[in-house]
Scaffold this motif. Structure first.
Motif, PDB file in Angstrom:
ATOM      1  N   GLY A 136      -8.952  18.635  -1.975  1.00 44.42           N
ATOM      2  CA  GLY A 136      -8.753  17.003  -3.116  1.00 44.42           C
ATOM      3  C   GLY A 136      -7.719  16.893  -3.632  1.00 44.42           C
ATOM      4  N   ALA A 137      -7.159  17.675  -4.753  1.00 40.25           N
ATOM      5  CA  ALA A 137      -6.023  17.700  -4.817  1.00 40.25           C
ATOM      6  C   ALA A 137      -4.758  17.583  -4.046  1.00 40.25           C
ATOM      7  CB  ALA A 137      -5.835  18.868  -6.060  1.00 40.25           C
ATOM      8  N   LEU A 138      -5.042  18.033  -3.370  1.00 42.59           N
ATOM      9  CA  LEU A 138      -3.632  18.953  -1.954  1.00 42.59           C
ATOM     10  C   LEU A 138      -3.979  17.589  -1.918  1.00 42.59           C
ATOM     11  CD1 LEU A 138      -1.247  20.192  -1.000  1.00 42.59           C
ATOM     12  CD2 LEU A 138      -3.025  20.704   0.386  1.00 42.59           C
ATOM     13  N   ALA A 139      -4.014  16.901  -1.406  1.00 43.53           N
ATOM     14  CA  ALA A 139      -4.778  15.981  -0.658  1.00 43.53           C
ATOM     15  C   ALA A 139      -4.361  14.709  -1.204  1.00 43.53           C
ATOM     16  CB  ALA A 139      -5.789  15.161  -0.401  1.00 43.53           C
ATOM     17  N   PHE A 140      -4.690  14.703  -2.396  1.00 42.04           N
ATOM     18  CA  PHE A 140      -4.312  13.223  -3.666  1.00 42.04           C
ATOM     19  C   PHE A 140      -2.621  13.275  -3.844  1.00 42.04           C
ATOM     20  CE2 PHE A 140      -3.025  11.563  -7.621  1.00 42.04           C
ATOM     21  CZ  PHE A 140      -4.395  10.280  -7.773  1.00 42.04           C
ATOM     22  N   PHE A 141      -2.527  14.183  -4.291  1.00 43.35           N
ATOM     23  CA  PHE A 141      -0.765  14.673  -3.657  1.00 43.35           C
ATOM     24  C   PHE A 141      -0.208  13.941  -3.354  1.00 43.35           C
ATOM     25  CE2 PHE A 141       2.905  17.241  -3.915  1.00 43.35           C
ATOM     26  CZ  PHE A 141       3.916  16.714  -5.081  1.00 43.35           C
ATOM     27  N   GLY A 142      -0.409  14.847  -1.993  1.00 46.93           N
ATOM     28  CA  GLY A 142       0.430  13.957  -0.389  1.00 46.93           C
ATOM     29  C   GLY A 142       0.336  12.832  -0.249  1.00 46.93           C
ATOM     30  N   VAL A 143      -1.202  11.975   0.042  1.00 49.43           N
ATOM     31  CA  VAL A 143      -1.124  10.356  -0.695  1.00 49.43           C
ATOM     32  C   VAL A 143      -0.371   9.971  -1.631  1.00 49.43           C
ATOM     33  CG1 VAL A 143      -2.976   8.801  -0.359  1.00 49.43           C
ATOM     34  CG2 VAL A 143      -2.966  10.245   0.730  1.00 49.43           C
ATOM     35  N   SER A 144      -0.396   9.939  -2.593  1.00 51.29           N
ATOM     36  CA  SER A 144       0.750  10.141  -3.370  1.00 51.29           C
ATOM     37  C   SER A 144       2.196  10.337  -3.806  1.00 51.29           C
ATOM     38  CB  SER A 144       0.300  10.058  -5.551  1.00 51.29           C
ATOM     39  OG  SER A 144       0.910  11.238  -5.391  1.00 51.29           O
ATOM     40  N   MET A 145       2.672  10.796  -2.855  1.00 52.24           N
ATOM     41  CA  MET A 145       4.236  11.030  -2.284  1.00 52.24           C
ATOM     42  C   MET A 145       4.451   9.982  -0.648  1.00 52.24           C
ATOM     43  SD  MET A 145       5.623  12.789  -4.143  1.00 52.24           S
ATOM     44  CE  MET A 145       7.015  13.454  -4.045  1.00 52.24           C
ATOM     45  N   PHE A 146       3.593  10.286  -0.052  1.00 51.41           N
ATOM     46  CA  PHE A 146       3.897   9.664   1.131  1.00 51.41           C
ATOM     47  C   PHE A 146       3.442   8.352   1.473  1.00 51.41           C
ATOM     48  CE2 PHE A 146       4.188  13.964   2.134  1.00 51.41           C
ATOM     49  CZ  PHE A 146       5.506  14.254   2.367  1.00 51.41           C
ATOM     50  N   VAL A 147       2.765   7.706   0.744  1.00 51.82           N
ATOM     51  CA  VAL A 147       2.136   5.974   1.175  1.00 51.82           C
ATOM     52  C   VAL A 147       2.453   5.403   0.470  1.00 51.82           C
ATOM     53  CG1 VAL A 147       0.219   4.770   1.629  1.00 51.82           C
ATOM     54  CG2 VAL A 147       0.277   7.314   2.249  1.00 51.82           C
ATOM     55  N   GLN A 148       3.370   3.883   0.772  1.00 49.66           N
ATOM     56  CA  GLN A 148       3.742   3.354  -0.103  1.00 49.66           C
ATOM     57  C   GLN A 148       2.869   2.057  -0.564  1.00 49.66           C
ATOM     58  OE1 GLN A 148       7.375   4.115  -1.512  1.00 49.66           O
ATOM     59  NE2 GLN A 148       6.914   5.654   0.126  1.00 49.66           N
ATOM     60  N   GLU A 149       2.785   1.570  -1.551  1.00 50.56           N
ATOM     61  CA  GLU A 149       2.082   0.832  -2.194  1.00 50.56           C
ATOM     62  C   GLU A 149       2.004  -0.522  -1.457  1.00 50.56           C
ATOM     63  OE1 GLU A 149      -1.244  -0.944  -3.873  1.00 50.56           O
ATOM     64  OE2 GLU A 149      -0.617   0.501  -4.095  1.00 50.56           O
ATOM     65  N   THR A 150       1.036  -1.073  -0.407  1.00 46.19           N
ATOM     66  CA  THR A 150       1.710  -2.632   0.471  1.00 46.19           C
ATOM     67  C   THR A 150       1.245  -4.010  -0.945  1.00 46.19           C
ATOM     68  OG1 THR A 150      -0.832  -2.654   0.718  1.00 46.19           O
ATOM     69  CG2 THR A 150       0.271  -0.961   2.135  1.00 46.19           C
ATOM     70  N   LYS A 151       2.263  -4.640  -0.182  1.00 46.79           N
ATOM     71  CA  LYS A 151       1.785  -5.995  -0.983  1.00 46.79           C
ATOM     72  C   LYS A 151       1.173  -6.788  -0.606  1.00 46.79           C
ATOM     73  CE  LYS A 151       6.807  -6.050  -0.638  1.00 46.79           C
ATOM     74  NZ  LYS A 151       8.179  -6.987  -0.165  1.00 46.79           N
ATOM     75  N   LEU A 152       0.902  -7.421  -1.897  1.00 46.04           N
ATOM     76  CA  LEU A 152      -1.091  -8.317  -2.019  1.00 46.04           C
ATOM     77  C   LEU A 152      -0.420  -9.119  -0.621  1.00 46.04           C
ATOM     78  CD1 LEU A 152      -3.559  -8.156  -2.530  1.00 46.04           C
ATOM     79  CD2 LEU A 152      -2.950  -9.366  -4.700  1.00 46.04           C
ATOM     80  N   ASP A 153      -1.223  -9.796   0.103  1.00 47.27           N
ATOM     81  CA  ASP A 153      -1.721 -10.701   1.639  1.00 47.27           C
ATOM     82  C   ASP A 153      -2.491 -11.223   0.662  1.00 47.27           C
ATOM     83  OD1 ASP A 153       0.039 -12.857   2.897  1.00 47.27           O
ATOM     84  OD2 ASP A 153      -1.335 -11.489   4.315  1.00 47.27           O
ATOM     85  N   LEU A 154      -1.983 -12.695   0.389  1.00 47.52           N
ATOM     86  CA  LEU A 154      -2.925 -14.009  -0.672  1.00 47.52           C
ATOM     87  C   LEU A 154      -3.705 -14.543   0.611  1.00 47.52           C
ATOM     88  CD1 LEU A 154      -1.505 -14.399  -4.162  1.00 47.52           C
ATOM     89  CD2 LEU A 154      -2.960 -12.977  -3.459  1.00 47.52           C
TER      90      LEU A 154
END
Length: 115
Positions: free
Chosen positions: A79-97
């Protein structure tokens, strides 16, 4: 400490893990380009098929050779490895109101999954 506790925590593990497959697929679609998505989904499919085979084998080996508690502890570094990978490779998406939730589609999907 007891059998009901083991069953209860396994139930919680299953409940919280239910969203992992669709979440993983959406992350793959966000990370990879359109040309790479087929290969990424194929590799993901292999892991989804191999997991149910290796999971009980590894769990049985851990229970027999180490302790039944390690069936749960083994998820912490993964889980820690998955969290690290997601936080490194997934960019925050813009909120579409302007985007709205399709309540009918969500309800029908929920009904189909629950069935």
């Amino acid at each position: 400490q007891s059998l009901p506790q083991i069953v209860g925590f396994r139930l919680l593990q299953g409940l919280f893990g239910a969203a992992l497959v669709p979440l993983s697929q959406s992350i793959l679609l966000d990370i990879y380009s359109a040309e790479e998505r087929g290969s990424a989904m194929a590799l993901f499919g292999v892991s989804v098929m191999v997991g149910p085979v290796l999971g009980p084998v590894i769990g049985g080996w851990l229970t027999e050779n180490v302790s039944w508690r390690w069936v749960f502890y083994i998820n912490v570094p993964i889980g820690a490895l998955a969290f690290f990978g997601v936080s490194m490779f997934v960019q925050e998406t813009k909120l579409d109101l302007k985007a709205r939730l399709d309540w009918l589609g969500f309800g029908m999907l929920s009904l189909a999954i629950a069935s």
